[in-house]
Design a protein around this motif. Structure first.
Motif, PDB file in Angstrom:
ATOM      1  N   VAL A  25       0.853  -1.183   0.000  1.00 53.05           N
ATOM      2  CA  VAL A  25       0.000   0.000   0.000  1.00 53.05           C
ATOM      3  C   VAL A  25       0.890   1.235   0.000  1.00 53.05           C
ATOM      4  O   VAL A  25       1.690   1.446   0.921  1.00 53.05           O
ATOM      5  N   LEU A  26       0.752   2.047  -1.043  1.00 55.15           N
ATOM      6  CA  LEU A  26       1.497   3.300  -1.159  1.00 55.15           C
ATOM      7  C   LEU A  26       0.585   4.446  -0.775  1.00 55.15           C
ATOM      8  O   LEU A  26      -0.465   4.651  -1.399  1.00 55.15           O
ATOM      9  N   THR A  63      -2.116  -1.316  -3.806  1.00 55.43           N
ATOM     10  CA  THR A  63      -3.011  -0.192  -3.527  1.00 55.43           C
ATOM     11  C   THR A  63      -2.260   1.129  -3.463  1.00 55.43           C
ATOM     12  O   THR A  63      -1.166   1.211  -2.904  1.00 55.43           O
ATOM     13  N   ILE A  64      -2.875   2.163  -4.053  1.00 57.23           N
ATOM     14  CA  ILE A  64      -2.436   3.549  -3.877  1.00 57.23           C
ATOM     15  C   ILE A  64      -3.528   4.243  -3.077  1.00 57.23           C
ATOM     16  O   ILE A  64      -4.695   4.247  -3.487  1.00 57.23           O
ATOM     17  N   MET A  65      -3.166   4.836  -1.973  1.00 56.71           N
ATOM     18  CA  MET A  65      -4.137   5.433  -1.072  1.00 56.71           C
ATOM     19  C   MET A  65      -3.833   6.917  -0.865  1.00 56.71           C
ATOM     20  O   MET A  65      -2.757   7.274  -0.381  1.00 56.71           O
ATOM     21  N   ALA A  73      -0.630   1.898   5.560  1.00 53.79           N
ATOM     22  CA  ALA A  73       0.305   2.090   4.447  1.00 53.79           C
ATOM     23  C   ALA A  73       1.618   1.346   4.701  1.00 53.79           C
ATOM     24  O   ALA A  73       2.048   1.186   5.847  1.00 53.79           O
ATOM     25  N   ASP A  74       2.234   0.903   3.629  1.00 49.56           N
ATOM     26  CA  ASP A  74       3.561   0.291   3.692  1.00 49.56           C
ATOM     27  C   ASP A  74       4.647   1.284   3.284  1.00 49.56           C
ATOM     28  O   ASP A  74       5.745   1.291   3.847  1.00 49.56           O
ATOM     29  N   PHE A  93      10.052   9.907  -0.826  1.00 49.95           N
ATOM     30  CA  PHE A  93       9.517   8.556  -0.958  1.00 49.95           C
ATOM     31  C   PHE A  93      10.281   7.613  -0.041  1.00 49.95           C
ATOM     32  O   PHE A  93      11.497   7.722   0.110  1.00 49.95           O
ATOM     33  N   GLY A  94       9.550   6.674   0.571  1.00 48.13           N
ATOM     34  CA  GLY A  94      10.218   5.697   1.413  1.00 48.13           C
ATOM     35  C   GLY A  94       9.227   4.826   2.151  1.00 48.13           C
ATOM     36  O   GLY A  94       8.016   4.957   1.993  1.00 48.13           O
ATOM     37  N   PRO A  95       9.719   3.915   3.000  1.00 42.59           N
ATOM     38  CA  PRO A  95       8.836   3.080   3.814  1.00 42.59           C
ATOM     39  C   PRO A  95       8.138   3.928   4.869  1.00 42.59           C
ATOM     40  O   PRO A  95       8.688   4.911   5.364  1.00 42.59           O
TER      41      PRO A  95
END
Length: 231
Positions: A31-32, A185-187, A199-200, A212-214
């Motif tokens: 999940v991004l 998934t993009i959230m 989210a991941d 961008f990152g975890p």
């Protein structure tokens, strides 16, 4: 496995750049969270990912070819769903392309029942959607998206305007479905609790660039709670 890479992404309207040099990766089964202040251009990036808008700069490199790529979209909660006099099962089945036949094929009926069960709508499947609760109606929108058997799901402020019980129930359904179907998934969300819990990875957009990152590396103090932007 990376299924989408964004590199050097830039979107410009007139003389104004929303952002430039955005880089991110969308990993299969993760999940991004797409986050940032109002007006920064989150919805605009979604439109580019959906193929509705061309980038001004950079590229979006898909590892799933267009023929096998299915992206489903769940919008923000819409109160106007109360105007639909359809049964929940009929509302969800609107996603099927029935072609010249006005009824569902056997495989489509099986798929529909499977998704209704996954979204916890089986008990109210024959009730009118205008009598359902807000959370149930939003899960019906989610079911509409999932019945298409997507490999990428976009949640565009899908939990906005839902109460705490309904928003967590919706996201638990998404997580459970992901775990059993390897859904990516993009959230888009301003809800810090939802972002942190579900989210991941994250992509933070700002007028000056991106990050961008975890998700466990995200500094939550950079985020503000607000309404969905439309840029």
């Amino acid at each position: 496995m990376t299924i989408l890479t964004g590199s050097g992404v830039g979107i410009q309207f007139g003389e104004r750049w929303l952002y430039q040099d955005v880089a991110f990766k969308l990993e299969k089964g993760r999940v991004l969270a797409l986050i940032g202040d109002n007006g920064v251009g989150k919805t605009t990036l979604l439109r580019a990912i959906l193929g509705q808008l061309e980038l001004t700069a950079g590229e979006l490199d898909w590892q799933i070819d267009a023929k096998n790529r299915m992206i489903s979209y769940v919008p923000q909660y819409r109160p106007d769903m109360q105007a639909f006099p359809l049964k929940v099962t009929d509302f969800v089945s609107l996603s099927f392309d029935k072609g010249i036949l006005p009824w569902l094929k056997a495989a489509e009926k099986e798929r529909l029942q499977h998704v209704l069960a996954d979204t916890h709508l089986t008990k109210i499947a024959n009730a009118r959607i205008d009598t359902a609760s807000g959370g149930e109606r939003q899960r019906a929108y989610l079911a509409q998206a999932l019945v298409q058997n997507p490999n990428v799901l976009i949640l565009d402020e899908a939990t906005a305007n839902l109460d705490n019980v309904a928003k967590y129930e919706l996201m638990n359904v998404v997580r459970d479905y992901r775990d059993h179907h390897d859904l990516t998934t993009i959230m888009v969300s301003h809800d810090l609790d939802i972002i942190g819990k579900y989210a991941d990875d994250y992509l933070l957009l700002t007028p000056n660039g991106s990050e961008f990152g975890p998700i466990d590396q995200l500094d939550m103090t950079k985020l503000k709670v607000g309404n969905q932007d439309h840029a």
